[in-house]
Design a protein around this motif. Structure first.
Motif, PDB file in Angstrom:
ATOM      1  N   SER A 190      62.135 -27.138  -4.762  1.00 22.97           N
ATOM      2  CA  SER A 190      61.023 -27.862  -5.383  1.00 22.97           C
ATOM      3  C   SER A 190      59.665 -27.362  -4.899  1.00 22.97           C
ATOM      4  CB  SER A 190      61.146 -29.363  -5.089  1.00 22.97           C
ATOM      5  OG  SER A 190      61.047 -29.618  -3.695  1.00 22.97           O
ATOM      6  N   TRP A 191      59.649 -26.471  -3.935  1.00 21.53           N
ATOM      7  CA  TRP A 191      58.412 -25.890  -3.406  1.00 21.53           C
ATOM      8  C   TRP A 191      57.801 -24.961  -4.452  1.00 21.53           C
ATOM      9  CZ3 TRP A 191      58.333 -21.293   0.477  1.00 21.53           C
ATOM     10  CH2 TRP A 191      57.029 -21.091   0.958  1.00 21.53           C
ATOM     11  N   ASP A 192      56.504 -25.068  -4.660  1.00 26.38           N
ATOM     12  CA  ASP A 192      55.871 -24.277  -5.721  1.00 26.38           C
ATOM     13  C   ASP A 192      55.837 -22.782  -5.409  1.00 26.38           C
ATOM     14  OD1 ASP A 192      53.973 -24.257  -3.738  1.00 26.38           O
ATOM     15  OD2 ASP A 192      52.357 -25.118  -4.942  1.00 26.38           O
ATOM     16  N   GLN A 193      56.169 -22.392  -4.165  1.00 30.53           N
ATOM     17  CA  GLN A 193      56.204 -20.976  -3.805  1.00 30.53           C
ATOM     18  C   GLN A 193      57.632 -20.436  -3.691  1.00 30.53           C
ATOM     19  OE1 GLN A 193      53.578 -18.988  -3.673  1.00 30.53           O
ATOM     20  NE2 GLN A 193      52.221 -20.699  -4.160  1.00 30.53           N
ATOM     21  N   TYR A 194      58.609 -21.276  -4.043  1.00 31.91           N
ATOM     22  CA  TYR A 194      60.007 -20.835  -3.993  1.00 31.91           C
ATOM     23  C   TYR A 194      60.280 -19.857  -5.140  1.00 31.91           C
ATOM     24  CZ  TYR A 194      65.101 -20.993  -3.944  1.00 31.91           C
ATOM     25  OH  TYR A 194      66.427 -20.648  -3.896  1.00 31.91           O
ATOM     26  N   PRO A 195      61.016 -18.780  -4.910  1.00 27.85           N
ATOM     27  CA  PRO A 195      61.585 -18.349  -3.624  1.00 27.85           C
ATOM     28  C   PRO A 195      60.568 -17.576  -2.794  1.00 27.85           C
ATOM     29  CG  PRO A 195      62.249 -16.835  -5.346  1.00 27.85           C
ATOM     30  CD  PRO A 195      61.443 -17.916  -6.031  1.00 27.85           C
ATOM     31  N   LEU A 196      60.701 -17.684  -1.491  1.00 23.47           N
ATOM     32  CA  LEU A 196      59.817 -16.959  -0.588  1.00 23.47           C
ATOM     33  C   LEU A 196      60.385 -15.564  -0.360  1.00 23.47           C
ATOM     34  CD1 LEU A 196      57.385 -16.847   1.290  1.00 23.47           C
ATOM     35  CD2 LEU A 196      58.819 -17.827   3.102  1.00 23.47           C
ATOM     36  N   THR A 197      59.671 -14.562  -0.839  1.00 26.60           N
ATOM     37  CA  THR A 197      60.113 -13.175  -0.666  1.00 26.60           C
ATOM     38  C   THR A 197      59.367 -12.526   0.493  1.00 26.60           C
ATOM     39  OG1 THR A 197      58.457 -12.406  -2.255  1.00 26.60           O
ATOM     40  CG2 THR A 197      60.653 -12.949  -3.114  1.00 26.60           C
ATOM     41  N   ALA A 198      59.934 -11.456   0.996  1.00 27.09           N
ATOM     42  CA  ALA A 198      59.351 -10.785   2.159  1.00 27.09           C
ATOM     43  C   ALA A 198      57.969 -10.222   1.854  1.00 27.09           C
ATOM     44  CB  ALA A 198      60.287  -9.674   2.631  1.00 27.09           C
ATOM     45  N   ASP A 199      57.804  -9.597   0.685  1.00 22.78           N
ATOM     46  CA  ASP A 199      56.498  -9.011   0.368  1.00 22.78           C
ATOM     47  C   ASP A 199      55.430 -10.080   0.190  1.00 22.78           C
ATOM     48  OD1 ASP A 199      57.813  -9.902  -1.914  1.00 22.78           O
ATOM     49  OD2 ASP A 199      56.876  -8.417  -3.230  1.00 22.78           O
ATOM     50  N   LYS A 200      55.810 -11.231  -0.377  1.00 20.21           N
ATOM     51  CA  LYS A 200      54.854 -12.332  -0.526  1.00 20.21           C
ATOM     52  C   LYS A 200      54.426 -12.851   0.848  1.00 20.21           C
ATOM     53  CE  LYS A 200      55.945 -15.637  -3.409  1.00 20.21           C
ATOM     54  NZ  LYS A 200      56.589 -16.889  -3.942  1.00 20.21           N
ATOM     55  N   TYR A 201      55.388 -13.007   1.748  1.00 18.99           N
ATOM     56  CA  TYR A 201      55.080 -13.544   3.074  1.00 18.99           C
ATOM     57  C   TYR A 201      54.181 -12.592   3.861  1.00 18.99           C
ATOM     58  CZ  TYR A 201      55.879 -16.115   7.423  1.00 18.99           C
ATOM     59  OH  TYR A 201      55.713 -16.862   8.569  1.00 18.99           O
ATOM     60  N   VAL A 202      54.462 -11.310   3.779  1.00 18.49           N
ATOM     61  CA  VAL A 202      53.632 -10.327   4.478  1.00 18.49           C
ATOM     62  C   VAL A 202      52.219 -10.317   3.901  1.00 18.49           C
ATOM     63  CG1 VAL A 202      53.305  -7.851   4.891  1.00 18.49           C
ATOM     64  CG2 VAL A 202      55.553  -8.890   5.224  1.00 18.49           C
ATOM     65  N   ALA A 203      52.098 -10.527   2.604  1.00 21.23           N
ATOM     66  CA  ALA A 203      50.766 -10.613   1.992  1.00 21.23           C
ATOM     67  C   ALA A 203      49.998 -11.808   2.557  1.00 21.23           C
ATOM     68  CB  ALA A 203      50.893 -10.725   0.475  1.00 21.23           C
ATOM     69  N   TRP A 204      50.689 -12.920   2.776  1.00 23.18           N
ATOM     70  CA  TRP A 204      50.043 -14.087   3.386  1.00 23.18           C
ATOM     71  C   TRP A 204      49.604 -13.779   4.815  1.00 23.18           C
ATOM     72  CZ3 TRP A 204      54.162 -18.290   1.753  1.00 23.18           C
ATOM     73  CH2 TRP A 204      54.040 -18.523   0.372  1.00 23.18           C
TER      74      TRP A 204
ATOM     75  N   SER B  86      54.578 -20.927   9.716  1.00 25.17           N
ATOM     76  CA  SER B  86      55.834 -21.166  10.437  1.00 25.17           C
ATOM     77  C   SER B  86      56.762 -22.059   9.622  1.00 25.17           C
ATOM     78  CB  SER B  86      55.548 -21.813  11.795  1.00 25.17           C
ATOM     79  OG  SER B  86      54.766 -20.966  12.616  1.00 25.17           O
ATOM     80  N   ASP B  87      56.203 -23.135   9.067  1.00 23.59           N
ATOM     81  CA  ASP B  87      57.026 -24.076   8.302  1.00 23.59           C
ATOM     82  C   ASP B  87      57.464 -23.512   6.960  1.00 23.59           C
ATOM     83  OD1 ASP B  87      56.733 -25.787  10.388  1.00 23.59           O
ATOM     84  OD2 ASP B  87      55.398 -27.201   9.374  1.00 23.59           O
ATOM     85  N   ASP B  88      56.716 -22.527   6.446  1.00 21.46           N
ATOM     86  CA  ASP B  88      57.145 -21.881   5.200  1.00 21.46           C
ATOM     87  C   ASP B  88      58.534 -21.271   5.364  1.00 21.46           C
ATOM     88  OD1 ASP B  88      54.849 -22.529   3.844  1.00 21.46           O
ATOM     89  OD2 ASP B  88      53.852 -20.613   4.224  1.00 21.46           O
ATOM     90  N   VAL B  89      58.800 -20.737   6.547  1.00 20.49           N
ATOM     91  CA  VAL B  89      60.116 -20.156   6.824  1.00 20.49           C
ATOM     92  C   VAL B  89      61.060 -21.207   7.391  1.00 20.49           C
ATOM     93  CG1 VAL B  89      61.384 -18.414   8.148  1.00 20.49           C
ATOM     94  CG2 VAL B  89      59.113 -17.884   7.231  1.00 20.49           C
ATOM     95  N   GLY B  90      60.574 -21.994   8.355  1.00 21.67           N
ATOM     96  CA  GLY B  90      61.443 -22.917   9.074  1.00 21.67           C
ATOM     97  C   GLY B  90      61.931 -24.097   8.257  1.00 21.67           C
ATOM     98  N   PHE B  91      61.122 -24.569   7.286  1.00 20.70           N
ATOM     99  CA  PHE B  91      61.490 -25.767   6.531  1.00 20.70           C
ATOM    100  C   PHE B  91      61.548 -25.554   5.018  1.00 20.70           C
ATOM    101  CE2 PHE B  91      59.449 -27.775  10.357  1.00 20.70           C
ATOM    102  CZ  PHE B  91      60.631 -28.238  10.904  1.00 20.70           C
ATOM    103  N   ARG B  92      60.663 -24.708   4.490  1.00 20.16           N
ATOM    104  CA  ARG B  92      60.538 -24.628   3.031  1.00 20.16           C
ATOM    105  C   ARG B  92      61.296 -23.461   2.401  1.00 20.16           C
ATOM    106  NH1 ARG B  92      55.614 -26.958   4.664  1.00 20.16           N
ATOM    107  NH2 ARG B  92      54.672 -24.973   5.276  1.00 20.16           N
ATOM    108  N   PHE B  93      61.904 -22.631   3.204  1.00 18.97           N
ATOM    109  CA  PHE B  93      62.525 -21.415   2.673  1.00 18.97           C
ATOM    110  C   PHE B  93      63.574 -21.717   1.603  1.00 18.97           C
ATOM    111  CE2 PHE B  93      65.579 -17.890   2.779  1.00 18.97           C
ATOM    112  CZ  PHE B  93      64.726 -16.813   2.589  1.00 18.97           C
ATOM    113  N   THR B  94      64.335 -22.789   1.778  1.00 20.42           N
ATOM    114  CA  THR B  94      65.392 -23.127   0.820  1.00 20.42           C
ATOM    115  C   THR B  94      65.019 -24.290  -0.096  1.00 20.42           C
ATOM    116  OG1 THR B  94      66.415 -24.569   2.480  1.00 20.42           O
ATOM    117  CG2 THR B  94      67.231 -22.302   2.345  1.00 20.42           C
ATOM    118  N   ASN B  95      63.766 -24.710  -0.056  1.00 18.24           N
ATOM    119  CA  ASN B  95      63.324 -25.862  -0.845  1.00 18.24           C
ATOM    120  C   ASN B  95      62.987 -25.426  -2.273  1.00 18.24           C
ATOM    121  OD1 ASN B  95      62.213 -28.147  -1.924  1.00 18.24           O
ATOM    122  ND2 ASN B  95      60.648 -28.420  -0.355  1.00 18.24           N
TER     123      ASN B  95
END
Length: 256
Positions: free
Chosen positions: A21-35, A10-19
């Motif tokens: 400095s996050w090691d998973q930035y940018p968060l793509t749709a295919d990556k999120y669905v894989a998670w 939830s926080d990956d989208v709600g808080f970290r999506f535009t961060n």
């Protein structure tokens, strides 16, 4: 039925999506669905504020494109989305939980410390308790209306003095730019309501009603055997000391 929010996804989208400095930035749709696919269990509960889409994460961040492609990738991966009311008929209950303490989805602690985690918040919360009980004892609907406005949890949220990423979130939402400023303004509102009570109902009646209320020990000591005018003065002095100690550059501005 109790649905437990998957706080990381939830926080990956709600808080970290535009961060950035996050090691998973940018968060793509295919990556999120894989998670989502890699998450165990029959159900993944994603809990987000509606403000996430368009306010916290503006359109130029790509949040709407992310949603559009996420649903497409989810469909291709045979992931379906259902409402909470549909969960009960589609997913059997798995466990019983016995929760003996306050929990929330706020900050790292996931408890009530976002609202009552420091001295300023506790002082304000206890004062609110007193005002509410007094308003009921006095039968003053005008007073009760404003006491209810002081019950809004955001007031306490803005007073948080945590550190790191959790405090960054508090600061992001704080319209006063400082927890000490938020506390001072709340105290100003409390004192105005106390002065209103004394002016309208008289100090003797207010103190009599107060005597019938069981208050938290620290709050009882604050007003024990004294008039509200003296108690108010002491509280303002306490506020001044607290702000000067914690944020001296703000003390002069906040107390004007």
């Amino acid at each position: 039925m109790l649905l437990l929010r998957h706080y990381r996804l939830s926080d990956d989208v709600g808080f970290r999506f535009t961060n950035r400095s996050w090691d998973q930035y940018p968060l793509t749709a295919d990556k999120y669905v894989a998670w989502l696919n890699a998450t165990s269990g029959d159900l993944v509960m994603i809990g987000l504020d509606m403000e996430t889409f368009g306010e916290h994460m503006p359109e130029e961040s790509g949040i709407f494109e992310f949603l559009r492609w996420m649903f497409r990738h989810a469909h291709e991966s045979n992931i379906s989305f259902i409402t909470p009311s549909e969960v009960e008929s589609h997913v059997p209950s798995s466990y019983e939980l016995n929760i003996n303490e306050l929990i929330s989805w706020a900050d790292v602690e996931k408890d009530a410390s976002a609202w009552i985690g420091n001295e300023m918040q506790w002082v304000s919360f206890n004062q609110l308790h007193m005002l509410y009980r007094l308003a009921r004892e006095l039968g003053d609907e005008y007073l009760m209306r404003y006491v209810r406005l002081l019950m809004v949890s955001d007031h306490f949220y803005y007073m948080s003095t945590k550190h790191g990423a959790p405090q960054d979130v508090h600061n992001y939402f704080n319209p006063y730019y400082s927890p000490y400023r938020a506390y001072t303004l709340y105290q100003s509102a409390v004192h105005r309501l106390l002065n209103y009570m004394v002016k309208v109902h008289g100090n003797a009646l207010v103190m009599k009603r107060l005597a019938s209320i069981k208050l938290p020990s620290e709050l009882a000591a604050w007003v024990k055997g004294e008039s509200f005018s003296k108690a108010n003065c002491q509280s303002v002095q306490y506020t001044a000391r607290l702000i000067t100690i914690n944020h001296p550059r703000l003390s002069k501005d906040c107390l004007q």
